[in-house]
Design an enzyme around this catalytic site. Structure first.
Site, mmCIF file in Angstrom:
data_model
loop_
_atom_site.group_PDB
_atom_site.id
_atom_site.type_symbol
_atom_site.label_atom_id
_atom_site.label_comp_id
_atom_site.label_asym_id
_atom_site.label_seq_id
_atom_site.Cartn_x
_atom_site.Cartn_y
_atom_site.Cartn_z
ATOM 1 N N GLU A 55 29.363 -52.986 30.218
ATOM 2 C CA GLU A 55 30.354 -53.986 30.637
ATOM 3 C C GLU A 55 30.410 -54.080 32.165
ATOM 4 O O GLU A 55 30.518 -55.174 32.736
ATOM 5 C CB GLU A 55 31.753 -53.608 30.122
ATOM 6 C CG GLU A 55 31.870 -53.484 28.610
ATOM 7 C CD GLU A 55 31.553 -52.084 28.097
ATOM 8 O OE1 GLU A 55 30.640 -51.423 28.646
ATOM 9 O OE2 GLU A 55 32.212 -51.643 27.143
ATOM 10 N N CYS A 82 34.996 -48.421 26.265
ATOM 11 C CA CYS A 82 35.642 -47.105 26.336
ATOM 12 C C CYS A 82 37.047 -47.216 26.940
ATOM 13 O O CYS A 82 37.360 -48.169 27.663
ATOM 14 C CB CYS A 82 34.785 -46.121 27.131
ATOM 15 S SG CYS A 82 34.613 -46.547 28.857
ATOM 16 N N CYS A 91 36.132 -48.959 30.578
ATOM 17 C CA CYS A 91 35.660 -50.350 30.571
ATOM 18 C C CYS A 91 36.733 -51.290 30.041
ATOM 19 O O CYS A 91 36.773 -52.459 30.434
ATOM 20 C CB CYS A 91 34.398 -50.469 29.725
ATOM 21 S SG CYS A 91 33.018 -49.632 30.498
ATOM 22 N N ARG A 214 2.381 -34.624 26.037
ATOM 23 C CA ARG A 214 1.318 -34.741 27.050
ATOM 24 C C ARG A 214 0.655 -36.115 27.012
ATOM 25 O O ARG A 214 -0.032 -36.493 27.938
ATOM 26 C CB ARG A 214 0.191 -33.726 26.817
ATOM 27 C CG ARG A 214 0.581 -32.419 26.352
ATOM 28 C CD ARG A 214 -0.574 -31.460 26.175
ATOM 29 N NE ARG A 214 -1.196 -31.520 24.873
ATOM 30 C CZ ARG A 214 -0.632 -31.106 23.750
ATOM 31 N NH1 ARG A 214 0.590 -30.611 23.758
ATOM 32 N NH2 ARG A 214 -1.268 -31.176 22.593
ATOM 33 N N GLU A 286 8.529 -30.656 12.849
ATOM 34 C CA GLU A 286 7.091 -30.924 12.712
ATOM 35 C C GLU A 286 6.380 -29.973 11.762
ATOM 36 O O GLU A 286 5.161 -29.988 11.679
ATOM 37 C CB GLU A 286 6.426 -30.893 14.094
ATOM 38 C CG GLU A 286 6.765 -32.100 14.942
ATOM 39 C CD GLU A 286 5.661 -32.465 15.928
ATOM 40 O OE1 GLU A 286 4.482 -32.161 15.685
ATOM 41 O OE2 GLU A 286 5.997 -33.054 16.966
ATOM 42 N N THR A 291 9.100 -24.983 6.161
ATOM 43 C CA THR A 291 10.236 -25.373 6.996
ATOM 44 C C THR A 291 10.720 -26.768 6.619
ATOM 45 O O THR A 291 11.922 -26.998 6.417
ATOM 46 C CB THR A 291 9.801 -25.344 8.482
ATOM 47 O OG1 THR A 291 9.291 -24.042 8.765
ATOM 48 C CG2 THR A 291 10.952 -25.657 9.418
HETATM 49 N N1 LIG Z 1 -0.300 -31.303 9.132
HETATM 50 C C1 LIG Z 1 0.867 -31.101 9.727
HETATM 51 O O1 LIG Z 1 1.610 -32.057 10.028
HETATM 52 C C2 LIG Z 1 1.295 -29.705 10.030
HETATM 53 C C3 LIG Z 1 2.368 -29.482 10.898
HETATM 54 C C4 LIG Z 1 2.785 -28.191 11.148
HETATM 55 C C5 LIG Z 1 2.123 -27.141 10.532
HETATM 56 N N2 LIG Z 1 1.076 -27.376 9.717
HETATM 57 C C6 LIG Z 1 0.381 -26.274 9.037
HETATM 58 O O2 LIG Z 1 1.331 -25.656 8.210
HETATM 59 C C7 LIG Z 1 0.962 -24.293 8.032
HETATM 60 C C8 LIG Z 1 2.198 -23.451 8.133
HETATM 61 O O3 LIG Z 1 3.146 -23.917 7.208
HETATM 62 P P1 LIG Z 1 3.956 -22.910 6.323
HETATM 63 O O4 LIG Z 1 4.696 -23.734 5.336
HETATM 64 O O5 LIG Z 1 3.041 -21.867 5.809
HETATM 65 O O6 LIG Z 1 4.926 -22.194 7.340
HETATM 66 P P2 LIG Z 1 5.999 -22.716 8.447
HETATM 67 O O7 LIG Z 1 6.915 -23.694 7.835
HETATM 68 O O8 LIG Z 1 5.326 -23.084 9.703
HETATM 69 O O9 LIG Z 1 6.747 -21.359 8.755
HETATM 70 C C9 LIG Z 1 7.435 -20.740 7.705
HETATM 71 C C10 LIG Z 1 8.175 -19.568 8.275
HETATM 72 O O10 LIG Z 1 9.163 -19.996 9.198
HETATM 73 C C11 LIG Z 1 10.375 -19.285 8.982
HETATM 74 N N3 LIG Z 1 11.320 -20.261 8.437
HETATM 75 C C12 LIG Z 1 11.256 -21.586 8.622
HETATM 76 N N4 LIG Z 1 12.298 -22.211 8.025
HETATM 77 C C13 LIG Z 1 13.030 -21.263 7.451
HETATM 78 C C14 LIG Z 1 14.216 -21.296 6.673
HETATM 79 N N5 LIG Z 1 14.868 -22.434 6.427
HETATM 80 N N6 LIG Z 1 14.706 -20.152 6.195
HETATM 81 C C15 LIG Z 1 14.054 -19.013 6.464
HETATM 82 N N7 LIG Z 1 12.931 -18.916 7.207
HETATM 83 C C16 LIG Z 1 12.426 -20.023 7.701
HETATM 84 C C17 LIG Z 1 10.003 -18.184 8.016
HETATM 85 O O11 LIG Z 1 9.515 -17.145 8.806
HETATM 86 P P3 LIG Z 1 9.501 -15.593 8.337
HETATM 87 O O12 LIG Z 1 8.609 -15.554 7.156
HETATM 88 O O13 LIG Z 1 9.001 -14.895 9.522
HETATM 89 O O14 LIG Z 1 10.910 -15.276 7.994
HETATM 90 C C18 LIG Z 1 8.908 -18.817 7.205
HETATM 91 O O15 LIG Z 1 8.051 -17.912 6.567
HETATM 92 C C19 LIG Z 1 -0.033 -23.979 9.101
HETATM 93 O O16 LIG Z 1 -1.280 -23.824 8.470
HETATM 94 C C20 LIG Z 1 -0.058 -25.194 9.978
HETATM 95 O O17 LIG Z 1 -1.372 -25.437 10.439
HETATM 96 C C21 LIG Z 1 0.653 -28.626 9.461
#
Ligand SMILES: NC(=O)c1ccc[n+]([C@@H]2O[C@H](COP(=O)([O-])OP(=O)(O)OC[C@H]3O[C@@H](n4cnc5c(N)ncnc54)[C@H](OP(=O)(O)O)[C@@H]3O)[C@@H](O)[C@H]2O)c1
Length: 344
Positions: A55, A82, A91, A214, A286, A291
């Site tokens: 505004e 606001c 504003c 990057r 990601e 996760t």
């Molecule tokens: N293509 C893609 O877009 C992409 C992106 C990212 C990764 N990746 C691939 O994904 C693979 C890894 O994936 P992933 O599923 O094996 O593992 P991840 O999701 O990367 O990591 C899992 C670990 O994170 C911790 N964690 C995450 N969220 C949690 C929650 N809500 N509660 C408790 N602990 C949590 C735990 O660690 P702790 O076990 O230590 O407790 C769990 O074992 C890799 O090979 C990577 O290259 C691919």
């Protein structure tokens, strides 16, 4: 004034508001136009956090020879003006002081210090107020802001790349190239648009990612690593101090910014609550699959962006499964197909 005209000028407010993208967070993007007898005599938008609101910039843009028209004009603004002294004066007071007789508003502000108070102040001073013009579009423009203040948590965007047959990594979690380099550039743009980027321990450990922007201009996100048991080696890039990084852990890390959680039970609600307290307005999750699936299963997500590459993998880490997803858009980018979902 007839309905179609109000929408026309509000659409212009939205166009202007979008010009502030990437510069105003955690404030909302807002646009304003001042109209006298069907002619726009002033326009403005919120350009930078901490600087003039839409505004103020709109009224300041009116040419000297048109200033006498201000008390005969209608001001259109995409978000309620606001009523509080923040980094700039209210504003609503400016509109009253300029003698503007009518104010058309896109949507009401959800921020507690404003919520309805701007309208009350205008009406108390005799300004005619109309609300709800292109309301859905005005709210959608600031979905991060509305989620942050309405649900008291950051806006959550899930993102992953999968092979044409649904794997996000090769066998044993070995990282592989899935997406086209042009898509990677787009992903870095997405990184520049969110306040934070989050990955699980296995991704931080196995891929050793930099998690920065990057390939695009603009901001660097805060890095968030869920590493409850301190498995990611200190030699990895997420420890390189090149940008702010926070570790989610069950044990205090004296040398690192960290968020302490009780354990896996209600980890994500606890984490998002803490991020809200730290004013982190949005998070790009990601991966990896574990996760992402936790965010999906807890219903703690707003958007998902799934990149499907051209080639299959023989086997590997299976991509997450979305529940309650509504497909909103698709995009063909070089050899990739991108799917954009919203949480329904
Ligand atoms: N293509 C893609 O877009 C992409 C992106 C990212 C990764 N990746 C691939 O994904 C693979 C890894 O994936 P992933 O599923 O094996 O593992 P991840 O999701 O990367 O990591 C899992 C670990 O994170 C911790 N964690 C995450 N969220 C949690 C929650 N809500 N509660 C408790 N602990 C949590 C735990 O660690 P702790 O076990 O230590 O407790 C769990 O074992 C890799 O090979 C990577 O290259 C691919």
């Amino acid at each position: 004034m007839e309905q179609g005209r109000d929408e026309f000028f509000m659409a212009r407010c939205l166009q202007l508001a979008r010009l502030g993208a990437g510069h105003v967070a955690p404030n909302p993007m807002v646009g304003a136009v001042l109209v006298c007898e069907g002619r726009i005599i002033g326009e403005g938008y919120h350009r930078h956090y901490g600087q003039g609101h839409a505004e103020v910039n709109c009224i300041a843009s009116v040419r000297t020879e048109d200033r006498h028209l201000i008390p005969r004009s209608t001001i259109y603004v995409s978000l309620e003006p606001c009523a509080h002294h923040g980094k700039t004066p209210p504003c609503a007071d400016l509109i009253v002081a300029e003698g503007i007789p009518e104010c058309v508003i896109g949507c009401i502000d959800i921020f507690a210090k404003v919520a309805g108070k701007g309208i009350a102040r205008l009406e108390a001073a005799g300004v005619r107020v109309k609300t709800g013009v292109l309301e859905a579009e005005c709210k959608a423009l600031n979905s991060r802001f509305f989620t942050f203040h309405g649900l008291q948590r950051p806006y959550v965007v899930l993102k992953w790349a999968q092979s044409s047959n649904g794997f996000i990594a090769a066998e044993g979690g070995r990282p592989v190239r899935i997406s086209h380099p042009v898509t990677d550039r787009l992903v870095h743009k997405w990184r520049s648009e969110e306040a934070a980027i989050l990955v699980g321990a296995k991704t931080a450990q196995g891929d050793n990612p930099r998690l920065n922007n990057r390939l695009w201009s603009g901001r660097q996100p805060l890095r968030i690593i869920i590493d409850l048991n301190d498995k990611v080696p200190a030699s990895h890039q997420v420890y390189d101090k090149s940008q702010p990084t926070v570790f989610v852990t069950t044990k205090a890390k004296p040398d690192q910014d960290h968020i302490l959680v009780d354990g896996v039970q209600s980890l994500l609600p606890q984490l998002l609550q803490e991020l809200h307290a730290r004013s982190v307005q949005s998070v790009l999750v990601e991966g990896g699959a574990y996760t992402l699936q936790h965010f999906i299963n807890d219903g703690l997500w707003d958007e998902a962006r799934v990149i499907t590459g051209a080639n299959p993998l023989p086997t590997g880490v299976v991509a997450p499964t979305l529940h309650g997803a509504v497909l909103e858009d698709t995009l063909l980018l070089e050899t990739d197909r991108l799917f954009f979902y919203r949480h329904g």
